[in-house]
Design a protein around this motif. Sequence first.
Motif, mmCIF file in Angstrom:
data_model
loop_
_atom_site.group_PDB
_atom_site.id
_atom_site.type_symbol
_atom_site.label_atom_id
_atom_site.label_comp_id
_atom_site.label_asym_id
_atom_site.label_seq_id
_atom_site.Cartn_x
_atom_site.Cartn_y
_atom_site.Cartn_z
ATOM 1 N N ILE A 134 0.906 -1.063 0.040
ATOM 2 C CA ILE A 134 0.118 -0.054 0.003
ATOM 3 C C ILE A 134 0.987 1.191 0.078
ATOM 4 C CG2 ILE A 134 -1.804 1.120 1.084
ATOM 5 C CD1 ILE A 134 -2.812 -1.372 0.097
ATOM 6 N N VAL A 135 0.561 2.080 -0.791
ATOM 7 C CA VAL A 135 1.155 3.308 -0.831
ATOM 8 C C VAL A 135 0.649 4.552 -0.250
ATOM 9 C CG1 VAL A 135 2.685 2.570 -2.673
ATOM 10 C CG2 VAL A 135 0.621 3.878 -3.301
ATOM 11 N N LEU A 136 1.198 5.690 -0.168
ATOM 12 C CA LEU A 136 0.485 6.887 0.431
ATOM 13 C C LEU A 136 -0.905 7.283 -0.296
ATOM 14 C CD1 LEU A 136 0.905 8.560 3.099
ATOM 15 C CD2 LEU A 136 2.224 10.157 1.589
ATOM 16 N N LEU A 137 -0.798 7.303 -1.304
ATOM 17 C CA LEU A 137 -2.085 7.768 -2.397
ATOM 18 C C LEU A 137 -3.087 6.970 -1.862
ATOM 19 C CD1 LEU A 137 -2.784 9.676 -4.387
ATOM 20 C CD2 LEU A 137 -1.998 8.116 -6.117
ATOM 21 N N GLU A 138 -2.929 5.699 -1.568
ATOM 22 C CA GLU A 138 -3.938 4.877 -1.346
ATOM 23 C C GLU A 138 -4.564 4.700 -0.098
ATOM 24 O OE1 GLU A 138 -2.927 1.403 -4.618
ATOM 25 O OE2 GLU A 138 -1.479 1.350 -2.854
ATOM 26 N N THR A 139 -4.039 5.528 0.991
ATOM 27 C CA THR A 139 -4.476 5.518 2.278
ATOM 28 C C THR A 139 -5.808 6.410 2.556
ATOM 29 O OG1 THR A 139 -2.759 7.270 2.753
ATOM 30 C CG2 THR A 139 -2.156 4.998 3.171
ATOM 31 N N ARG A 140 -6.935 6.044 2.094
ATOM 32 C CA ARG A 140 -8.074 6.525 2.115
ATOM 33 C C ARG A 140 -8.932 5.718 2.768
ATOM 34 N NH1 ARG A 140 -10.829 8.282 -2.274
ATOM 35 N NH2 ARG A 140 -10.126 6.242 -3.311
ATOM 36 N N ILE A 141 -9.201 5.846 4.184
ATOM 37 C CA ILE A 141 -10.052 4.839 4.953
ATOM 38 C C ILE A 141 -11.442 5.322 5.163
ATOM 39 C CG2 ILE A 141 -7.817 4.561 6.333
ATOM 40 C CD1 ILE A 141 -9.324 5.805 8.823
ATOM 41 N N LEU A 142 -12.149 4.389 5.533
ATOM 42 C CA LEU A 142 -13.746 4.525 6.054
ATOM 43 C C LEU A 142 -13.478 3.961 7.440
ATOM 44 C CD1 LEU A 142 -15.793 3.670 3.006
ATOM 45 C CD2 LEU A 142 -15.554 6.049 4.136
ATOM 46 N N LEU A 143 -14.201 4.477 8.537
ATOM 47 C CA LEU A 143 -14.522 3.894 9.876
ATOM 48 C C LEU A 143 -15.948 3.192 9.586
ATOM 49 C CD1 LEU A 143 -13.757 3.128 12.740
ATOM 50 C CD2 LEU A 143 -14.474 5.614 13.184
ATOM 51 N N ALA A 144 -15.990 1.857 9.814
ATOM 52 C CA ALA A 144 -17.311 1.177 9.574
ATOM 53 C C ALA A 144 -17.934 0.515 10.801
ATOM 54 C CB ALA A 144 -17.124 0.234 8.186
ATOM 55 N N ASP A 145 -19.002 -0.137 10.677
ATOM 56 C CA ASP A 145 -19.489 -0.809 11.547
ATOM 57 C C ASP A 145 -19.925 -0.244 12.952
ATOM 58 O OD1 ASP A 145 -20.604 -3.053 12.993
ATOM 59 O OD2 ASP A 145 -19.026 -4.451 12.651
ATOM 60 N N PHE A 146 -21.155 0.694 12.962
ATOM 61 C CA PHE A 146 -21.660 1.335 13.781
ATOM 62 C C PHE A 146 -22.583 0.314 14.673
ATOM 63 C CE2 PHE A 146 -19.119 4.213 11.692
ATOM 64 C CZ PHE A 146 -18.756 5.290 12.693
ATOM 65 N N GLY A 147 -22.537 -0.958 14.545
ATOM 66 C CA GLY A 147 -23.742 -1.798 15.153
ATOM 67 C C GLY A 147 -23.467 -1.782 16.543
ATOM 68 N N ALA A 316 2.222 12.438 11.804
ATOM 69 C CA ALA A 316 0.943 11.621 11.320
ATOM 70 C C ALA A 316 0.198 12.625 10.483
ATOM 71 C CB ALA A 316 0.200 11.002 12.429
ATOM 72 N N LEU A 317 -0.141 13.749 10.936
ATOM 73 C CA LEU A 317 -0.958 14.500 10.260
ATOM 74 C C LEU A 317 -0.496 15.064 8.923
ATOM 75 C CD1 LEU A 317 -2.901 16.692 13.037
ATOM 76 C CD2 LEU A 317 -4.121 15.014 11.371
ATOM 77 N N PRO A 318 1.019 15.480 8.983
ATOM 78 C CA PRO A 318 1.608 15.873 7.580
ATOM 79 C C PRO A 318 1.601 14.780 6.514
ATOM 80 C CG PRO A 318 2.801 16.698 9.541
ATOM 81 C CD PRO A 318 1.793 15.779 9.837
ATOM 82 N N GLU A 319 1.670 13.693 7.031
ATOM 83 C CA GLU A 319 1.479 12.544 6.172
ATOM 84 C C GLU A 319 0.198 12.270 5.469
ATOM 85 O OE1 GLU A 319 4.082 11.138 5.025
ATOM 86 O OE2 GLU A 319 5.691 10.750 6.405
ATOM 87 N N TYR A 320 -0.926 12.596 6.195
ATOM 88 C CA TYR A 320 -2.022 12.634 5.839
ATOM 89 C C TYR A 320 -2.442 13.549 4.738
ATOM 90 C CZ TYR A 320 -6.993 13.678 5.568
ATOM 91 O OH TYR A 320 -8.307 14.040 5.018
ATOM 92 N N ARG A 321 -1.914 14.985 5.196
ATOM 93 C CA ARG A 321 -2.147 16.077 4.196
ATOM 94 C C ARG A 321 -1.488 15.837 2.761
ATOM 95 N NH1 ARG A 321 -0.867 18.961 9.156
ATOM 96 N NH2 ARG A 321 -2.800 19.635 10.148
ATOM 97 N N LYS A 322 -0.106 15.160 3.233
ATOM 98 C CA LYS A 322 0.565 14.949 1.830
ATOM 99 C C LYS A 322 -0.143 14.018 0.781
ATOM 100 C CE LYS A 322 4.811 13.777 2.767
ATOM 101 N NZ LYS A 322 6.143 13.059 2.961
ATOM 102 N N SER A 323 -0.896 12.910 1.358
ATOM 103 C CA SER A 323 -1.510 12.085 0.522
ATOM 104 C C SER A 323 -2.792 12.702 0.057
ATOM 105 C CB SER A 323 -2.315 10.960 1.542
ATOM 106 O OG SER A 323 -3.079 11.040 2.290
ATOM 107 N N GLN A 324 -3.331 13.684 0.539
ATOM 108 C CA GLN A 324 -4.478 14.322 0.023
ATOM 109 C C GLN A 324 -3.961 15.431 -0.913
ATOM 110 O OE1 GLN A 324 -7.858 14.171 1.065
ATOM 111 N NE2 GLN A 324 -6.613 12.203 1.719
#
Length: 327
Positions: A134-147, A316-324
């Motif tokens: 997995i590369v940085l560009l692909e790190t787009r997540i969804l937090l799921a399962d709110f059961g 951490a946040l700079p890596e996220y912004r870089k991916s965006q």
Amino acid sequence: MMLPSILDRFTLNGLNGNHACYVTAPVSASLSDLKDGSWIRLFQPDVARSLAAQLMLALDYVHAQGIVHGDMYLGNILLKVPLNFDQLSPERLHEKYGAPELEPVSRLNGKPLPPGVPTHGVPPIWLGKASEEIVLLETRILLADFGEAFILFILSKERKFESCTPLVIRPPEARFEPNEPLSFSSDIWTLTCTIWTIIGQRQLLEGFLATEDDMTCEHVCQDTLSILPLDWWEKWDALRQKFDGDGEPRNRKSFRSWDDRFEDSVQQPRQDSGISPFNEKEEALFNVLRLMLSFRPANRPTTNQILKSEWMVKLALPEYRKSQNNI
């Protein structure tokens, strides 16, 4: 958006009644699936930081809405499909990921299928890849399962006392304070364990086929958490079986320090796999993780405080912004 959205809904009428169905966008795999698809079970350092930052942002949003997730682990964190996925033709989709395979459905006794039962099933397609790929560009997540999620209003109109989180990452107050409602701080405990699993090869707290007593012993037998609060010690029936009168574990082999766990789960596997190890700047992460693992729920930081921590702000946040920005 890091939470699933409902694209459509319909009711399926069948032999077993009516079933409400909801349509969401497809995802490639859960973070747990990505690790299971890898021999080394590791994410690249920049990917791990981006995933942790997004998970923190998603949980901060959920808590701001007054919602406690209640079941946060790698299996409920999903990776979105590639950006061009919707533009793939059926032919290109089959070429890239494989054509559908039909599996015949039959009865064990060899008799004909009853009415309404399909003759074939279609196994789900695998859209993921090994975690280290997995590369940085692909790190787009969804937090799921709110059961298991529940809503906390100002006056705690809705309360939940039982945790359904896997035992190995279940917050200790679920055991020792069963008459106190779980709150946002219970998510902070499981978030800590989940972030560790994102950056490391294995979980911080381990317990294969563990009991509650095994996990409590695991909590205590490391230098991160130290001894339980006194009133919790007194509630623990198995205390004398696990510890002597001085509070020392009877089985010293079960004691694994934070440094031991970091070396065994993070640094050594990365070096063995040719992946860059975490450097001294990562110490800022461990400072906040230790606070997040406070036994007393009231002593754990909030999501907002964690987002302002040094590791989040500088790494951490700079890596996220870089991916965006790359998107």
